[in-house]
Design a protein around this motif. Structure first.
Motif, PDB file in Angstrom:
ATOM      1  N   UNK A  76       0.842  -1.186   0.000  1.00 11.96           N
ATOM      2  CA  UNK A  76       0.000   0.000   0.000  1.00 11.96           C
ATOM      3  C   UNK A  76       0.885   1.247   0.000  1.00 11.96           C
ATOM      4  N   UNK A  77       0.418   2.326  -0.633  1.00 11.53           N
ATOM      5  CA  UNK A  77       1.230   3.548  -0.662  1.00 11.53           C
ATOM      6  C   UNK A  77       1.425   4.101   0.744  1.00 11.53           C
ATOM      7  N   UNK A  78       2.497   4.824   0.973  1.00 13.01           N
ATOM      8  CA  UNK A  78       2.740   5.376   2.310  1.00 13.01           C
ATOM      9  C   UNK A  78       1.672   6.393   2.673  1.00 13.01           C
ATOM     10  N   UNK A  79       1.407   6.577   3.953  1.00 16.84           N
ATOM     11  CA  UNK A  79       0.391   7.543   4.361  1.00 16.84           C
ATOM     12  C   UNK A  79       0.827   8.960   4.025  1.00 16.84           C
ATOM     13  N   UNK A  80      -0.130   9.831   3.728  1.00 15.61           N
ATOM     14  CA  UNK A  80       0.230  11.231   3.429  1.00 15.61           C
ATOM     15  C   UNK A  80       0.722  11.925   4.684  1.00 15.61           C
ATOM     16  N   UNK A  81       1.507  12.960   4.492  1.00 13.96           N
ATOM     17  CA  UNK A  81       2.010  13.743   5.623  1.00 13.96           C
ATOM     18  C   UNK A  81       1.255  15.068   5.719  1.00 13.96           C
ATOM     19  N   UNK A  82      -0.024  15.002   5.418  1.00 10.19           N
ATOM     20  CA  UNK A  82      -0.866  16.195   5.468  1.00 10.19           C
ATOM     21  C   UNK A  82      -2.304  15.771   5.709  1.00 10.19           C
ATOM     22  N   UNK A  83      -3.027  16.528   6.509  1.00  9.50           N
ATOM     23  CA  UNK A  83      -4.453  16.271   6.735  1.00  9.50           C
ATOM     24  C   UNK A  83      -5.124  17.585   7.093  1.00  9.50           C
ATOM     25  N   UNK A  84      -6.453  17.637   6.900  1.00  7.41           N
ATOM     26  CA  UNK A  84      -7.239  18.821   7.232  1.00  7.41           C
ATOM     27  C   UNK A  84      -8.141  18.520   8.430  1.00  7.41           C
ATOM     28  N   UNK A  85      -8.117  19.414   9.406  1.00  5.20           N
ATOM     29  CA  UNK A  85      -8.908  19.254  10.631  1.00  5.20           C
ATOM     30  C   UNK A  85      -9.902  20.401  10.731  1.00  5.20           C
TER      31      UNK A  85
ATOM     32  N   UNK B 187     -18.845  15.085   5.915  1.00 11.25           N
ATOM     33  CA  UNK B 187     -19.729  14.433   4.953  1.00 11.25           C
ATOM     34  C   UNK B 187     -19.415  14.862   3.522  1.00 11.25           C
ATOM     35  N   UNK B 188     -19.068  16.124   3.341  1.00 13.68           N
ATOM     36  CA  UNK B 188     -18.783  16.637   1.995  1.00 13.68           C
ATOM     37  C   UNK B 188     -17.346  16.371   1.561  1.00 13.68           C
ATOM     38  N   UNK B 189     -16.520  15.857   2.450  1.00 15.22           N
ATOM     39  CA  UNK B 189     -15.131  15.575   2.099  1.00 15.22           C
ATOM     40  C   UNK B 189     -14.243  16.797   2.088  1.00 15.22           C
ATOM     41  N   UNK B 190     -14.660  17.884   2.734  1.00 14.94           N
ATOM     42  CA  UNK B 190     -13.832  19.094   2.781  1.00 14.94           C
ATOM     43  C   UNK B 190     -12.674  18.938   3.758  1.00 14.94           C
ATOM     44  N   UNK B 191     -12.808  18.015   4.695  1.00 17.43           N
ATOM     45  CA  UNK B 191     -11.744  17.710   5.654  1.00 17.43           C
ATOM     46  C   UNK B 191     -11.698  16.200   5.837  1.00 17.43           C
TER      47      UNK B 191
ATOM     48  N   UNK C 251      -9.690   9.600   5.369  1.00 20.55           N
ATOM     49  CA  UNK C 251      -8.584   9.622   6.340  1.00 20.55           C
ATOM     50  C   UNK C 251      -7.778   8.338   6.234  1.00 20.55           C
ATOM     51  N   UNK C 252      -6.455   8.469   6.201  1.00 22.01           N
ATOM     52  CA  UNK C 252      -5.574   7.295   6.120  1.00 22.01           C
ATOM     53  C   UNK C 252      -5.429   6.696   7.519  1.00 22.01           C
ATOM     54  N   UNK C 253      -5.887   5.446   7.721  1.00 20.89           N
ATOM     55  CA  UNK C 253      -5.880   4.864   9.079  1.00 20.89           C
ATOM     56  C   UNK C 253      -4.505   4.822   9.729  1.00 20.89           C
ATOM     57  N   UNK C 254      -3.435   4.729   8.918  1.00 25.18           N
ATOM     58  CA  UNK C 254      -2.090   4.633   9.498  1.00 25.18           C
ATOM     59  C   UNK C 254      -1.676   5.899  10.237  1.00 25.18           C
ATOM     60  N   UNK C 255      -2.396   7.001   9.993  1.00 16.99           N
ATOM     61  CA  UNK C 255      -2.076   8.244  10.689  1.00 16.99           C
ATOM     62  C   UNK C 255      -2.629   8.263  12.115  1.00 16.99           C
ATOM     63  N   UNK C 256      -3.489   7.305  12.434  1.00 16.47           N
ATOM     64  CA  UNK C 256      -4.178   7.301  13.730  1.00 16.47           C
ATOM     65  C   UNK C 256      -3.218   7.376  14.917  1.00 16.47           C
TER      66      UNK C 256
ATOM     67  N   UNK D 182       4.732  16.511  10.074  1.00 15.82           N
ATOM     68  CA  UNK D 182       3.361  16.344   9.574  1.00 15.82           C
ATOM     69  C   UNK D 182       2.664  17.703   9.553  1.00 15.82           C
ATOM     70  N   UNK D 183       2.004  17.992   8.441  1.00 18.58           N
ATOM     71  CA  UNK D 183       1.309  19.275   8.292  1.00 18.58           C
ATOM     72  C   UNK D 183      -0.181  19.082   8.549  1.00 18.58           C
ATOM     73  N   UNK D 184      -0.684  19.726   9.583  1.00 16.82           N
ATOM     74  CA  UNK D 184      -2.111  19.711   9.906  1.00 16.82           C
ATOM     75  C   UNK D 184      -2.700  21.061   9.525  1.00 16.82           C
ATOM     76  N   UNK D 185      -3.614  21.038   8.584  1.00 14.43           N
ATOM     77  CA  UNK D 185      -4.271  22.262   8.134  1.00 14.43           C
ATOM     78  C   UNK D 185      -5.572  22.442   8.916  1.00 14.43           C
ATOM     79  N   UNK D 186      -5.698  23.566   9.599  1.00  7.09           N
ATOM     80  CA  UNK D 186      -6.887  23.838  10.392  1.00  7.09           C
ATOM     81  C   UNK D 186      -7.925  24.550   9.528  1.00  7.09           C
TER      82      UNK D 186
END
Length: 444
Positions: A34-43, A86-90, A268-273, A68-72
């Motif tokens: 599986x591809x590596x988890x991304x190093x970015x997510x939106x919260x 629900x809309x996939x914006x985050x 959301x990539x589960x490996x980031x948990x 890791x970059x967390x975008x607020x």
């Protein structure tokens, strides 16, 4: 030394077949992993002055230490956060407990709980001159009940509904505002009371608690509310806990608290948990005025199905590799180790086959000449015609010269020399037959 290098070169050339085999195995490894988890997510957080945003800022700072970059992503509140999920914006959002109950079963199946981050107490501030003993006492007052779609509004609506005060009965002087606007209006005297939701340390709560003109209402019937609204918990708040200087609250009080949960969608990539939960644990390690150190994040209470990675973290902690390696390296190693196991299983018998195949390929350089010698030997037994003897001898002598250029490792030299001896033996037999036939012709 030259001889050693020559043997190594021969060995490498004899095992060139391993290159495509290994290339195919490595290619399969990279294809199926599986591809590596991304190093970015939106919260999704909330308003700039809210507790969600404050927690998000601290979480972002902690995650940045791992690269890791967390975008607020700001929002109008908890319900808006659910909509963004629900809309996939985050990919992840802070959601007040109980809000997920507004979704249907299909929508809830697409969301996953990562755990409880902290408690969110409900504060009912009032001006000191105002007397409030029950929710019915709010009806003639000017009250901030929370902005639409906000967590504050959700809890205040639930408490009022439990007292049979529904939205249709809300007086016109009640204001649908929350946060900083509501606090400013209450401090200015434009409101008599207001519901506020957030940690005791939040800027809005501390601003209100610092005022000597305001006090907190105790929800005496918190047990009754808890029985009807199980997603809320009872909290005991000691005298002066929020602000000692203003002695707010002026006495021990009881209130109710939903919890702030971290919710993820299918993107959301589960490996980031474990990375995010460990960062949250670092943020909350010293606790708060109401939450003891080390109490959060916690697995429960939450009604959404949790990710297996979250269950593992709460039960056993970080995955082994992430305890000793940076997340980026540990996550890659963890994913490839799983596929390296079948690769090793294949390589073990393959490595055992290298020796026999190598010996076969080296000896093949020698033994393939024996086939030709055996054919000549059979011709001798059958009686080789005189006109062919000279041709056979010439071919064998040419073969003898070619053998002088054949290279084999030192350990196989004896077999090459045996071939030289056998080749010379066959040549001499042919020459003897040739001489005998020539003598017979002279006699005849």
């Amino acid at each position: 030394m030259q001889r050693i290098f020559r043997d190594i070169r021969i060995m490498l050339l004899a095992n060139l077949w391993l290159i495509p085999v290994l290339a195919a195995l490595v290619g399969a490894l990279f294809y199926f992993v599986a591809p590596p988890p991304p190093m970015h997510a939106r919260l999704a957080t909330g308003s700039p002055s809210g507790g969600y945003n404050a927690f998000g800022e601290r979480l972002k700072e902690e995650l940045a230490k791992q690269g890791f970059e967390l975008e607020l992503v700001r929002s109008s509140g908890s319900l808006d956060n659910l909509s963004k999920l629900q809309r996939g914006e985050v990919e992840i959002a802070l959601v007040q407990s109980g809000q997920e109950l507004t979704l249907d079963s299909h929508q809830r199946e697409r969301l996953h709980g990562l755990g409880v981050m902290y408690q969110e107490p409900l504060w009912l501030f009032k001006r000191k001159a105002v007397e409030i003993d029950s929710m019915a006492d709010l009806l003639p007052l000017r009250v901030a009940i929370g902005a639409p779609d906000s967590g504050t509004r959700s809890v205040s609506d639930a408490l009022l509904a439990a007292n049979q005060i529904t939205a249709e009965r809300y007086p016109p002087q009640w204001q649908p505002v929350s946060g900083t606007p509501a606090a400013s209006a209450l401090l200015a005297g434009d409101l008599d009371a207001g519901f506020f939701l957030g940690p005791a340390e939040s800027a809005v709560v501390q601003r209100l608690a610092a005022s000597t003109e305001l006090d907190l209402v105790s929800l005496r019937r918190s047990a009754a509310y808890r029985a009807r609204l199980p997603y809320l918990t009872r909290l005991e708040v000691g005298e002066g806990l929020l602000n000692l200087a203003s002695n707010n609250p002026s006495r021990d009080i009881r209130t109710l608290a939903p919890v702030a949960t971290l919710v993820a969608n299918d993107a959301f990539h589960p490996s980031l948990t474990p990375l995010i939960l460990e960062a949250a644990r670092e943020v909350m390690k010293n606790g708060t005025l109401l939450d003891p150190p080390g109490a959060y994040p916690a697995a429960k209470p939450q009604t959404l199905a949790s990710l297996s990675e979250a269950d593992y973290y709460y039960e056993k902690g970080l995955p082994i590799l992430q305890r000793y390696l940076p997340f980026r390296i540990a996550s890659l190693a963890d994913r490839y180790i799983i596929l390296l196991i079948p690769l090793i299983v294949i390589m073990i018998p393959l490595s055992k086959a290298v020796g026999p195949i190598y010996r076969w390929r080296i000896r093949a350089r020698i033994y393939r000449w024996y086939k030709y010698l055996r054919e000549i030997d059979r011709k001798l037994d059958d009686g080789t015609p005189p006109d062919q003897l000279a041709s056979e001898i010439a071919q064998l002598e040419e073969l003898e010269q070619r053998l002088a250029k054949v290279e084999v490792p030192l350990s196989y030299s004896n077999e090459l020399y045996d071939l030289h001896v056998h080749l010379r033996y066959v040549i001499e037999r042919l020459q003897a037959v040739q001489r005998r036939q020539a003598a017979e012709e002279q006699v005849g």
